[in-house]
Write an enzyme that holds these catalytic residues in place. Sequence first.
Site, PDB file in Angstrom:
ATOM      1  N   PHE A 372       0.560  -1.005   0.064  1.00  0.00           N
ATOM      2  CA  PHE A 372       0.124  -0.031   0.032  1.00  0.00           C
ATOM      3  C   PHE A 372       0.774   1.239   0.057  1.00  0.00           C
ATOM      4  O   PHE A 372       0.642   2.247  -0.787  1.00  0.00           O
ATOM      5  CB  PHE A 372      -1.050  -0.078   1.191  1.00  0.00           C
ATOM      6  CG  PHE A 372      -2.073  -1.010   1.123  1.00  0.00           C
ATOM      7  CD1 PHE A 372      -3.254  -0.692   0.355  1.00  0.00           C
ATOM      8  CD2 PHE A 372      -1.666  -2.369   1.418  1.00  0.00           C
ATOM      9  CE1 PHE A 372      -4.165  -1.571   0.373  1.00  0.00           C
ATOM     10  CE2 PHE A 372      -2.921  -3.332   1.256  1.00  0.00           C
ATOM     11  CZ  PHE A 372      -4.225  -2.725   0.848  1.00  0.00           C
ATOM     12  N   GLU A 373       1.630   1.655   0.959  1.00  0.00           N
ATOM     13  CA  GLU A 373       2.313   2.855   1.210  1.00  0.00           C
ATOM     14  C   GLU A 373       3.773   2.674   1.652  1.00  0.00           C
ATOM     15  O   GLU A 373       3.938   2.616   2.964  1.00  0.00           O
ATOM     16  CB  GLU A 373       1.278   3.693   2.307  1.00  0.00           C
ATOM     17  CG  GLU A 373       1.932   5.272   2.028  1.00  0.00           C
ATOM     18  CD  GLU A 373       0.888   5.999   2.768  1.00  0.00           C
ATOM     19  OE1 GLU A 373       0.290   6.894   2.457  1.00  0.00           O
ATOM     20  OE2 GLU A 373       0.565   5.615   3.922  1.00  0.00           O
TER      21      GLU A 373
END
Length: 534
Positions: A372-373
Amino acid sequence: MIRNPILPGFNPDPSICRVGDDYYIATSTFEWYPGVQIHHSRDLVNWTLVARPLNRAGLLDMRGNPDSCGIWAPCLSHADGRFWLVYTDVKRYDGSFKDAPNYITTCETIDGDWTDPWFVCNHGFDPSLFHDADGTTYFMVLQWNHRGRGTGGNPKHASFDGILLQEWTPEGGLTGPMQKIYDGTDRGLTEGPHIFKRGDWYYLTVAEGGTGYDHAVTMARSRDIWGPYETHPQKHLISTRDAPDHPIQRTGHGQYVETPDGQGYHTFLMGRPIAGPDGAGRFCPLGRETGIERVVWRDDWLWLEDGGMLPRTELPGPTDASAPPPAPSKTNFAGPALPPEFQWLRTPDTDRIFRLDHGLVLIGRESPGSWFEQALVARRQEDFAYTAETEVDFDPLTYQQNAGLTTYYNRYKFHALLVTQDPDAGRALVVMSCPGNFPDGGIEMVGDPVPVKDRPVEMRVTVDHAEQQFAWRQGGDWHKIGPVLDAAVISDEGGRGEHGSFTGAFVGMMAFDISGLGREARFAHFSYIPKAPS
């Protein structure tokens, strides 16, 4: 002379088109952001990165995409005074299903702002456009079959259930009947379709055999675009499957182009395997690269100029141009944007993971295993031997906060030299490794923490084929840290094997803060220096 690869390092699935005297190649970027690399040339020898068009959330958001998903096999074309780009954003890799939405975007200039995309379909991946002389645009895509063995049109690999064709317009989307036009050959895994027309014939090229050592470019033709298509007399135009000692391997998935004076060339993806640290195995740390070969016409079929199916490492170009040797690159991140060789993972929301402020500031986010990040900014490995250096200023408060230098392939395959806060040693350097630990992604802490002073730390990694060594300093001489590590695992074949992942090795800077506090690390510079192998 043209020297293969023409695009070294991770640059697979090359779609080529010519506009006047200018050639453009679009390649897959998978989970790396921004999406799609487009290189430009005027001589087929020297290539310059000119665009990554999928550069905003409206065009691409890959947060949550697994490793080796994202942008698969884009197709670049030019018609009606515009460039057209069709691409897949693959959302699932493992299991029986592929969630693979396909989109089209367009732009008058290659480096301009591309339009918000049209959604086309979700039948499969590797989409392509063909613009016929009568103004009709056709959309092609692989049909994915989740039903299992014996249910598809190709008996070798039922999941790859042939190539679909349908008309498409910007106003109406897919129109008219959809038809399967080609099941493929007994090599199977039929994907990556491209159509072009010459004389009275429509020619279809597809990729077959998967992305590993059985890969091939297969050709077929028909006088009607809807088929039936007859396969090339030798089935495959390019393949190195039966030549394991050839320096170029894993050849397949490319596209035909003609020079203004009618000379024919065909791109293909390729790999250059090396042996592992023990001298065994075949590993491609540079991933799937882009090559090109000269082709000729005989009996209304394409053939490699030298015959057979093996592409050359050197071949005549259309002009007398030559390419310079690899050159070092160094940046202090002083510009308003990242230098073009750098990318990051998945997210269009860059303000969450980095900014340029008297260097490159990474904002520690999720772990190196996140889909995701991640705060990870890196560039492709383009040489079998190189040195990379950086300097990091980081003040961690806990062992959950780490920042430093990494050689990275994906969540299962990376090595990293990191500044952290060790409960016993205080501010310290650690070597963290995940040497192909699939499926659990477990990391290994290599050696003991090394205490360092409360000031910036210079970091270096030296890679020579299948071996790599980290080093550090705070003024004075460089100090090696940790043992010689297995660099071959940072490759397509590392971990899951040749069909398990298919991007390429990167080297760059990472920061993560799994405490969730977003601790920042400032990198003063980054250099990449190609080396002569030892």
